[in-house]
Design a protein around this motif. Sequence first.
Motif, PDB file in Angstrom:
ATOM      1  N   THR A   1       0.858  -1.181   0.000  1.00  0.00           N
ATOM      2  CA  THR A   1       0.000   0.000   0.000  1.00  0.00           C
ATOM      3  C   THR A   1       0.894   1.230   0.000  1.00  0.00           C
ATOM      4  O   THR A   1       1.816   1.327   0.820  1.00  0.00           O
ATOM      5  CB  THR A   1      -0.904   0.025   1.241  1.00  0.00           C
ATOM      6  OG1 THR A   1      -1.688  -1.169   1.270  1.00  0.00           O
ATOM      7  CG2 THR A   1      -1.826   1.237   1.235  1.00  0.00           C
ATOM      8  N   ALA A   2       0.618   2.151  -0.903  1.00  0.00           N
ATOM      9  CA  ALA A   2       1.411   3.382  -0.999  1.00  0.00           C
ATOM     10  C   ALA A   2       0.491   4.588  -1.014  1.00  0.00           C
ATOM     11  O   ALA A   2      -0.608   4.543  -1.569  1.00  0.00           O
ATOM     12  CB  ALA A   2       2.264   3.356  -2.267  1.00  0.00           C
ATOM     13  N   LEU A   3       0.967   5.655  -0.388  1.00  0.00           N
ATOM     14  CA  LEU A   3       0.300   6.955  -0.445  1.00  0.00           C
ATOM     15  C   LEU A   3       1.195   7.844  -1.295  1.00  0.00           C
ATOM     16  O   LEU A   3       2.375   8.024  -0.980  1.00  0.00           O
ATOM     17  CB  LEU A   3       0.114   7.525   0.958  1.00  0.00           C
ATOM     18  CG  LEU A   3      -0.735   6.638   1.876  1.00  0.00           C
ATOM     19  CD1 LEU A   3      -0.720   7.177   3.288  1.00  0.00           C
ATOM     20  CD2 LEU A   3      -2.149   6.532   1.356  1.00  0.00           C
ATOM     21  N   ILE A   4       0.625   8.358  -2.379  1.00  0.00           N
ATOM     22  CA  ILE A   4       1.405   9.092  -3.368  1.00  0.00           C
ATOM     23  C   ILE A   4       0.864  10.502  -3.492  1.00  0.00           C
ATOM     24  O   ILE A   4      -0.290  10.706  -3.878  1.00  0.00           O
ATOM     25  CB  ILE A   4       1.353   8.383  -4.742  1.00  0.00           C
ATOM     26  CG1 ILE A   4       1.776   6.919  -4.597  1.00  0.00           C
ATOM     27  CG2 ILE A   4       2.224   9.119  -5.763  1.00  0.00           C
ATOM     28  CD1 ILE A   4       1.478   6.058  -5.817  1.00  0.00           C
ATOM     29  N   GLY A   5       1.701  11.472  -3.145  1.00  0.00           N
ATOM     30  CA  GLY A   5       1.346  12.870  -3.319  1.00  0.00           C
ATOM     31  C   GLY A   5       1.698  13.308  -4.724  1.00  0.00           C
ATOM     32  O   GLY A   5       2.763  12.969  -5.243  1.00  0.00           O
ATOM     33  N   ILE A   6       0.795  14.042  -5.359  1.00  0.00           N
ATOM     34  CA  ILE A   6       0.977  14.512  -6.727  1.00  0.00           C
ATOM     35  C   ILE A   6       1.024  16.033  -6.742  1.00  0.00           C
ATOM     36  O   ILE A   6       0.086  16.683  -6.274  1.00  0.00           O
ATOM     37  CB  ILE A   6      -0.181  14.054  -7.646  1.00  0.00           C
ATOM     38  CG1 ILE A   6      -0.351  12.535  -7.612  1.00  0.00           C
ATOM     39  CG2 ILE A   6      -0.009  14.591  -9.062  1.00  0.00           C
ATOM     40  CD1 ILE A   6       0.742  11.749  -8.281  1.00  0.00           C
ATOM     41  N   VAL A   7       2.114  16.582  -7.265  1.00  0.00           N
ATOM     42  CA  VAL A   7       2.185  18.016  -7.521  1.00  0.00           C
ATOM     43  C   VAL A   7       1.783  18.204  -8.974  1.00  0.00           C
ATOM     44  O   VAL A   7       2.392  17.627  -9.878  1.00  0.00           O
ATOM     45  CB  VAL A   7       3.604  18.581  -7.269  1.00  0.00           C
ATOM     46  CG1 VAL A   7       3.673  20.054  -7.650  1.00  0.00           C
ATOM     47  CG2 VAL A   7       3.995  18.374  -5.811  1.00  0.00           C
ATOM     48  N   GLN A   8       0.720  18.964  -9.174  1.00  0.00           N
ATOM     49  CA  GLN A   8       0.212  19.182 -10.524  1.00  0.00           C
ATOM     50  C   GLN A   8       1.012  20.274 -11.216  1.00  0.00           C
ATOM     51  O   GLN A   8       1.374  21.280 -10.601  1.00  0.00           O
ATOM     52  CB  GLN A   8      -1.271  19.570 -10.473  1.00  0.00           C
ATOM     53  CG  GLN A   8      -1.926  19.622 -11.820  1.00  0.00           C
ATOM     54  CD  GLN A   8      -3.433  19.850 -11.710  1.00  0.00           C
ATOM     55  OE1 GLN A   8      -4.005  19.775 -10.636  1.00  0.00           O
ATOM     56  NE2 GLN A   8      -4.059  20.124 -12.835  1.00  0.00           N
ATOM     57  N   ASP A   9       1.291  20.065 -12.487  1.00  0.00           N
ATOM     58  CA  ASP A   9       1.951  21.067 -13.320  1.00  0.00           C
ATOM     59  C   ASP A   9       1.016  22.266 -13.427  1.00  0.00           C
ATOM     60  O   ASP A   9      -0.201  22.103 -13.597  1.00  0.00           O
ATOM     61  CB  ASP A   9       2.209  20.458 -14.700  1.00  0.00           C
ATOM     62  CG  ASP A   9       2.969  21.363 -15.628  1.00  0.00           C
ATOM     63  OD1 ASP A   9       2.682  22.562 -15.671  1.00  0.00           O
ATOM     64  OD2 ASP A   9       3.849  20.846 -16.331  1.00  0.00           O
ATOM     65  N   SER A  10       1.543  23.463 -13.331  1.00  0.00           N
ATOM     66  CA  SER A  10       0.696  24.661 -13.353  1.00  0.00           C
ATOM     67  C   SER A  10      -0.109  24.779 -14.639  1.00  0.00           C
ATOM     68  O   SER A  10      -1.177  25.385 -14.649  1.00  0.00           O
ATOM     69  CB  SER A  10       1.542  25.923 -13.143  1.00  0.00           C
ATOM     70  OG  SER A  10       2.485  26.056 -14.182  1.00  0.00           O
ATOM     71  N   GLY A  11       0.363  24.191 -15.717  1.00  0.00           N
ATOM     72  CA  GLY A  11      -0.374  24.244 -16.981  1.00  0.00           C
ATOM     73  C   GLY A  11      -1.273  23.046 -17.196  1.00  0.00           C
ATOM     74  O   GLY A  11      -1.994  22.967 -18.191  1.00  0.00           O
ATOM     75  N   GLY A  12      -1.250  22.092 -16.265  1.00  0.00           N
ATOM     76  CA  GLY A  12      -2.025  20.863 -16.434  1.00  0.00           C
ATOM     77  C   GLY A  12      -3.500  21.069 -16.194  1.00  0.00           C
ATOM     78  O   GLY A  12      -3.899  21.854 -15.328  1.00  0.00           O
ATOM     79  N   ASP A  13      -4.310  20.361 -16.953  1.00  0.00           N
ATOM     80  CA  ASP A  13      -5.760  20.417 -16.796  1.00  0.00           C
ATOM     81  C   ASP A  13      -6.189  19.379 -15.761  1.00  0.00           C
ATOM     82  O   ASP A  13      -5.929  18.183 -15.926  1.00  0.00           O
ATOM     83  CB  ASP A  13      -6.442  20.151 -18.139  1.00  0.00           C
ATOM     84  CG  ASP A  13      -7.945  20.240 -18.014  1.00  0.00           C
ATOM     85  OD1 ASP A  13      -8.456  21.364 -17.876  1.00  0.00           O
ATOM     86  OD2 ASP A  13      -8.603  19.171 -18.029  1.00  0.00           O
ATOM     87  N   THR A  14      -6.826  19.824 -14.693  1.00  0.00           N
ATOM     88  CA  THR A  14      -7.215  18.940 -13.601  1.00  0.00           C
ATOM     89  C   THR A  14      -8.096  17.793 -14.081  1.00  0.00           C
ATOM     90  O   THR A  14      -7.907  16.642 -13.674  1.00  0.00           O
ATOM     91  CB  THR A  14      -7.932  19.737 -12.496  1.00  0.00           C
ATOM     92  OG1 THR A  14      -7.025  20.737 -12.007  1.00  0.00           O
ATOM     93  CG2 THR A  14      -8.362  18.857 -11.348  1.00  0.00           C
ATOM     94  N   ASP A  15      -9.056  18.073 -14.949  1.00  0.00           N
ATOM     95  CA  ASP A  15      -9.944  17.007 -15.438  1.00  0.00           C
ATOM     96  C   ASP A  15      -9.170  15.951 -16.212  1.00  0.00           C
ATOM     97  O   ASP A  15      -9.447  14.758 -16.084  1.00  0.00           O
ATOM     98  CB  ASP A  15     -11.055  17.598 -16.307  1.00  0.00           C
ATOM     99  CG  ASP A  15     -12.053  18.421 -15.504  1.00  0.00           C
ATOM    100  OD1 ASP A  15     -12.165  18.188 -14.280  1.00  0.00           O
ATOM    101  OD2 ASP A  15     -12.714  19.286 -16.100  1.00  0.00           O
ATOM    102  N   ASP A  16      -8.188  16.365 -17.012  1.00  0.00           N
ATOM    103  CA  ASP A  16      -7.372  15.407 -17.765  1.00  0.00           C
ATOM    104  C   ASP A  16      -6.515  14.561 -16.829  1.00  0.00           C
ATOM    105  O   ASP A  16      -6.357  13.355 -17.035  1.00  0.00           O
ATOM    106  CB  ASP A  16      -6.487  16.130 -18.783  1.00  0.00           C
ATOM    107  CG  ASP A  16      -7.278  16.770 -19.915  1.00  0.00           C
ATOM    108  OD1 ASP A  16      -8.462  16.393 -20.114  1.00  0.00           O
ATOM    109  OD2 ASP A  16      -6.720  17.650 -20.599  1.00  0.00           O
ATOM    110  N   VAL A  17      -5.952  15.205 -15.818  1.00  0.00           N
ATOM    111  CA  VAL A  17      -5.133  14.469 -14.845  1.00  0.00           C
ATOM    112  C   VAL A  17      -6.001  13.442 -14.122  1.00  0.00           C
ATOM    113  O   VAL A  17      -5.624  12.273 -13.988  1.00  0.00           O
ATOM    114  CB  VAL A  17      -4.461  15.446 -13.852  1.00  0.00           C
ATOM    115  CG1 VAL A  17      -3.787  14.689 -12.719  1.00  0.00           C
ATOM    116  CG2 VAL A  17      -3.456  16.338 -14.567  1.00  0.00           C
ATOM    117  N   LEU A  18      -7.181  13.853 -13.675  1.00  0.00           N
ATOM    118  CA  LEU A  18      -8.087  12.929 -12.983  1.00  0.00           C
ATOM    119  C   LEU A  18      -8.517  11.776 -13.890  1.00  0.00           C
ATOM    120  O   LEU A  18      -8.606  10.633 -13.446  1.00  0.00           O
ATOM    121  CB  LEU A  18      -9.308  13.677 -12.459  1.00  0.00           C
ATOM    122  CG  LEU A  18      -9.049  14.573 -11.257  1.00  0.00           C
ATOM    123  CD1 LEU A  18     -10.263  15.429 -10.955  1.00  0.00           C
ATOM    124  CD2 LEU A  18      -8.644  13.760 -10.044  1.00  0.00           C
TER     125      LEU A  18
END
Length: 152
Positions: A64-81
């Motif tokens: 089991t892993a907990l992974i924190g994600i730093v989103q790229d400032s230009g990234g689209d949240t819906d696409d990442v999700l």
Amino acid sequence: MDAIDRALVDLLRGNARLSFAELARQVGLSAPAVHERVGKLEAGGVIRAYRADIEPEAIDLGVTALIGIVQDSGGDTDDVLAAFREMPEIESCYFMAGVESFLLKARVGSIAELEQLINRLNRTPGVASTRTGIALSTKWENRPQPLMPPPG
């Protein structure tokens, strides 16, 4: 949601396989009345699903892993999700306040599989970086908090 609905939700959170007759006995209503109430709770989105609680190690998902994600400032949240949803190893995804945009809970069978997942995450458009913690053991999870006040 009234006190009876809360009691039904509490009972079902403890054991979703209780019959309508048993639920009715415990809340003091008829089985048809309980059936109707549970149907309304389902239709209203209060009860979202019924699931079997499986021991992860029994199905070869012992890491089991907990992974924190730093989103790229230009990234689209819906696409990442959408990309995260396509990765079956990800069990939960939380949108966070702070430096990390998301916290993922992932289950895999081995450290090698975790490495592959982290590599896929880091290649995902919109992901700037990841930070991973590995659980050494699970003491408890998915513990429902009681909805009903304690008696007395």
